[in-house]
Design a protein around this motif. Structure first.
Motif, PDB file in Angstrom:
ATOM      1  N   LEU A  43       0.833  -1.208   0.000  1.00  0.00           N
ATOM      2  CA  LEU A  43       0.000   0.000   0.000  1.00  0.00           C
ATOM      3  C   LEU A  43       0.870   1.261   0.000  1.00  0.00           C
ATOM      4  N   GLU A  44       1.965   1.218   0.772  1.00  0.00           N
ATOM      5  CA  GLU A  44       2.893   2.357   0.789  1.00  0.00           C
ATOM      6  C   GLU A  44       3.497   2.580  -0.595  1.00  0.00           C
ATOM      7  N   GLN A  46       2.188   1.646  -3.492  1.00  0.00           N
ATOM      8  CA  GLN A  46       1.126   2.123  -4.385  1.00  0.00           C
ATOM      9  C   GLN A  46       0.873   3.615  -4.183  1.00  0.00           C
ATOM     10  N   ARG A  47       0.862   4.021  -2.913  1.00  0.00           N
ATOM     11  CA  ARG A  47       0.620   5.433  -2.624  1.00  0.00           C
ATOM     12  C   ARG A  47       1.757   6.303  -3.159  1.00  0.00           C
ATOM     13  N   ASN A  51       1.331   9.245  -5.834  1.00  0.00           N
ATOM     14  CA  ASN A  51       1.764  10.604  -5.509  1.00  0.00           C
ATOM     15  C   ASN A  51       2.744  11.152  -6.544  1.00  0.00           C
ATOM     16  N   ARG A 137      -8.069   7.781  -5.627  1.00  0.00           N
ATOM     17  CA  ARG A 137      -7.368   6.507  -5.410  1.00  0.00           C
ATOM     18  C   ARG A 137      -6.434   6.600  -4.200  1.00  0.00           C
ATOM     19  N   GLU A 138      -5.735   7.745  -4.093  1.00  0.00           N
ATOM     20  CA  GLU A 138      -4.812   7.946  -2.972  1.00  0.00           C
ATOM     21  C   GLU A 138      -5.578   7.961  -1.654  1.00  0.00           C
ATOM     22  N   LYS A 139      -6.733   8.611  -1.654  1.00  0.00           N
ATOM     23  CA  LYS A 139      -7.557   8.677  -0.440  1.00  0.00           C
ATOM     24  C   LYS A 139      -8.040   7.283  -0.041  1.00  0.00           C
ATOM     25  N   ILE A 141      -6.579   4.412  -0.749  1.00  0.00           N
ATOM     26  CA  ILE A 141      -5.429   3.656  -0.244  1.00  0.00           C
ATOM     27  C   ILE A 141      -5.090   4.080   1.177  1.00  0.00           C
ATOM     28  N   VAL A 142      -5.150   5.383   1.443  1.00  0.00           N
ATOM     29  CA  VAL A 142      -4.862   5.891   2.795  1.00  0.00           C
ATOM     30  C   VAL A 142      -5.863   5.322   3.801  1.00  0.00           C
ATOM     31  N   TYR A 145      -4.996   1.728   4.322  1.00  0.00           N
ATOM     32  CA  TYR A 145      -3.736   1.671   5.077  1.00  0.00           C
ATOM     33  C   TYR A 145      -3.975   1.964   6.553  1.00  0.00           C
TER      34      TYR A 145
END
Length: 225
Positions: A43-44, A46-47, A51, A137-139, A141-142, A145
């Motif tokens: 996940l890290e 991917q983020r 980013n 997508r980032e949100k 994943i966060v 996570y």
């Protein structure tokens, strides 16, 4: 043995003191925690990828937006000049043939210019959509996570009691849980020291402390105790 300067152990496959490896819920929990750690790492990664792509698209958007504003300003200026010329010749009752042809040509050029600006606007809108999609997508994943982090901390956070291995004078040493070779080595040392008749000590950095937390794993070192 090296630190004590004594020959403490001899390997003998027929010896009374046996070392056994047993799989139960403790090792299962360790395996599950490793899977969760791997998932967090993915996940890290991917983020970080998202980013980087977000920053790249955002920079591209800012450049295109700056160019679009510049092109819009130039178009408006050119259109204003064209409109003034048309008004001027209308006030004169009509433009000479050469001037008229120039106005017709300029009108076509302005139409092409306008179409080009529309293309720039579409490109900007598409970039905004891509940027918003990446942000969404980032949100997501966060959120995943953070949820997994809470699960990990609730399930596996903090010190672990030394039931990773157990010494019994009649049954020998049983190993129930270890994460890697260095972890197994420390657990074996702890249980072998119990076999020598030494109990737990109060120093949290000592191998014989009842919790595995701050001990040096590579390589394990004996404390004064």
């Amino acid at each position: 043995e090296k630190e004590s300067g004594k020959n403490l152990f001899e390997y003998d496959p027929k010896a009374v003191l046996k070392v056994g490896m047993f799989y139960d819920q403790r090792q299962q929990a360790t395996n599950e925690s490793e899977k969760l750690e791997d998932g967090l790492k993915k996940l890290e990664d991917q983020r970080a990828t998202i980013n980087n792509k977000y920053d790249s698209l955002d920079n591209e958007y800012e450049k295109k937006l700056s160019q679009y504003k510049s092109d819009i300003a130039a178009y408006k200026k050119r259109l204003e000049k064209y409109s003034q010329n048309v008004q001027f010749w209308n006030d004169q009752g009509g433009a000479p043939e050469k001037e008229f042809e120039g106005l017709v040509k300029e009108k076509k050029n302005l139409s092409k210019n306008y179409a080009s600006l529309q293309g720039e606007e579409i490109s900007l809108n598409n970039l905004i959509k891509d940027i918003n999609n990446l942000a969404a997508r980032e949100k997501k994943i966060v959120n995943i996570y953070n949820s997994d982090i809470r699960t990990f901390q609730n399930s596996y956070g903090g010190s672990q009691e030394f039931e990773k291995g157990v010494f019994d004078s009649t049954k020998g040493i049983a190993i129930y849980q270890f994460k890697e070779n260095s972890d197994l080595r420390l657990t074996l040392i702890h249980e072998f020291v119990h076999a020598l008749g030494i109990d737990h000590v109060n120093n949290p950095n000592a191998i014989m402390y009842y919790l595995l937390a701050d001990q040096n794993l590579a390589p394990p070192a004996l404390s004064a105790e």
